[in-house]
Design an enzyme around this catalytic site. Structure first.
Site: not given
Ligand code: NAD
Length: 496
Positions: A238-239, A258, A292
């Site tokens: 979410t952040e 998502e 998630c």
């Molecule tokens: P993350 O938010 O750290 O990273 C997700 C993606 O965003 C990565 O590819 C990352 O490199 C990219 N990213 C990071 N900073 C960015 C920026 N400033 N601009 C654009 N892209 C950026 O998440 P994570 O640790 O890879 O995954 C875990 C999280 O994903 C958990 O919170 C989980 O709940 C969530 N998730 C949600 C769903 C859903 O369907 N709602 C499914 C799977 C995972």
């Protein structure tokens, strides 16, 4: 089988404009197996120059290339062909996913890989039945609504299910008629770099699919800010999602997010405890809680509270952690993705203890030195968790369960809705009227009644409510609507 035989010796390459290329900088990064934190492969590390090239290629393929001019039937056939190629290479993909993400090999092979192939087949069909609608118009005009592709889509992926999730999302994007630049997570890039080979072999025109690795703050950020990208879809925390909302504002870009969850799992006292204990266990230990929609908040009727907790503990203690390839030794519990992530999870466990939750099991590292090489956190159960505790409110994304008692239906719903998240939730009860009432009242986009986890991720995708996401679910996430008014009268003129 030695899984390493399926790993390339040379660095995995980026895929831009129909070519497998090194990054502009020539830099590579090591790919780490989270079971022992040892590198087993390497890949080129993309940067802003690479993603800009990919965006231009995707733009060209959409605006001038053959892709947007192809019929839906032709696009569908290409997707089907790619699915067949993937079926042939399924063991390789399942192996890479197990090595890179620490998954259970049997799950990667018989569930995630099969669901990935299914995504190609499903969206090949879907590509041919994207319908609009005709709206009755009192003025005698014809009004119809079309759904058109967004154009160039940036797809930013997380690390927790990159292969299956990547295939599901990319197939939807392509079936809708878009072109795509995929940005996998730096913790799990290989499956998408490999899937590029599948699209390449199937004969997708250059620029339709592009894969660029690299840091989110550079490659992901460029996808969000670049005006040549029409739409960005991101799955992650979410952040980061909130950050993307900010960085997309200058281009007023379509975004779909998502995000995280802290899903409630409500269990009434009219159920068979021995059976439902299994669902509660599965809900928070599957993929070591790195899902998630995990059911991480068990909201348990007070009349069965101690009995249920006791039986759940016995079941969780039977779980066997280890290397996902050791299925013959009964391994059924996986590692976390990285040392950093495990350390975050341990910090939450410490917080749970210091804030006064009752530790039922886990909460301490395994003694086994083999497991200490990886990022294993045992299933950890906290009881008597109150809504003011950090572990109740925040997503931990590990195998940590928080249990809270309730007495009335209203109280259960109130506890279920007491976080900022609204991703998923479940209710277990033999009283179907009550179960459906509760399902209706949980604030979340994906609810399970007397079961846990989705049974149709692509056919019936969930939408994230509250801080769990924005944007519609399903293929229309990657499409944009257009309403068309047609004057059918001869010689009509505007009103005076
Ligand atoms: P993350 O938010 O750290 O990273 C997700 C993606 O965003 C990565 O590819 C990352 O490199 C990219 N990213 C990071 N900073 C960015 C920026 N400033 N601009 C654009 N892209 C950026 O998440 P994570 O640790 O890879 O995954 C875990 C999280 O994903 C958990 O919170 C989980 O709940 C969530 N998730 C949600 C769903 C859903 O369907 N709602 C499914 C799977 C995972």
């Amino acid at each position: 089988m030695n899984p390493l035989l399926l790993v390339k010796k040379e660095p995995y390459k980026l895929y831009i404009n129909g070519e497998f290329v090194a990054s502009e900088s020539g830099k590579t990064f090591e790919v780490i197996n989270p079971v022992d934190n040892q590198p087993f492969a390497s890949a080129y590390k993309g940067g802003i120059a690479d993603v800009k090239k990919a965006i231009i290629a995707a733009r060209h393929a959409f605006d001038e290339g053959p892709w947007s001019k192809m019929s839906a039937k032709e696009r569908s056939k290409l997707l089907l062909k790619a699915g067949q190629i993937l079926s042939r290479r399924v063991e390789e993909f399942a192996t890479i996913e197990t090595l890179e993400c620490g998954k259970l090999y049997m799950s990667a092979l018989y569930y995630e890989a099969q669901m990935s192939i299914d995504a190609f087949e499903y969206f090949a069909g879907k590509a041919r039945c994207l319908e609009g609608k005709v709206v009755p118009c009192d003025t005698g005009h014809l009004n119809y609504v079309l759904w058109q592709p967004c154009g160039v889509v940036g797809e930013i992926l997380p690390w927790n299910g990159p292969f299956m999730m990547g295939c599901q999302k990319v197939c939807a994007i392509l079936a809708a008629g878009n072109t795509v630049v995929i940005k996998p997570s730096s913790w799990a890039s290989l499956s998408m770099l490999l899937i590029a080979e599948v699209f390449h072999e199937a004969g997708f025109p250059a620029g339709v699919v592009n894969v660029v690795t690299g840091p989110g703050s550079e490659v992901g950020d460029e996808l969000v800010r670049n005006p040549l990208v029409d739409m960005v879809s991101m799955t992650g925390g979410t952040e980061v999602g909130k950050h993307i909302i900010g960085s997309s504002k200058d281009t007023v870009k379509d975004i779909a997010l998502e995000l995280g969850g802290k899903s409630p799992n409500i269990v009434f006292n009219d159920i068979n405890v021995d059976e439902i204990v299994q669902w509660a266990k599965f809900g928070f230990t599957n993929n070591a809680g790195q899902v998630c929609v995990s059911g991480t908040r068990l909201i348990l009727h007070r009349n069965i509270y101690e009995e249920f907790i006791g039986k759940l503990k016995i079941e969780c203690e039977k779980m066997i952690p280890g290397n996902g390839f050791d299925y013959e030794k009964g391994v059924n519990f996986s590692t976390l993705i990285s040392k950093e992530h495990a350390s975050n999870v341990w910090n939450y466990i410490k917080k749970g203890k210091s804030e006064g939750a009752r530790v039922i099991m886990g909460g301490e590292p395994y003694d086994d030195p083999e497991l200490a090489k990886g990022n294993f956190v045992p299933p950890t159960i906290f009881a008597d968790v109150t809504r003011d505790m950090t572990i109740f409110q925040e997503e931990i994304f590990g195998p940590v369960l928080c249990i809270t008692p309730f007495e009335t239906e209203e109280e259960a719903i109130e506890i279920a809705n007491a976080t900022k998240y609204g991703l998923a939730g479940a209710v277990f009860s033999a009283n179907i009227k009550r179960a459906l009432r509760v399902a209706q009242n949980i604030k979340g986009g994906q609810i399970y009644v007397n079961t846990y986890f989705s049974k149709g991720m692509i056919e019936s995708p969930g939408t994230g409510w509250k801080e769990s996401g924005i944007g519609v679910a399903g293929i229309q996430k990657y499409m944009i609507s257009k309403t068309v008014f047609v004057d059918m009268q001869d010689g009509s003129i505007p009103p005076a």
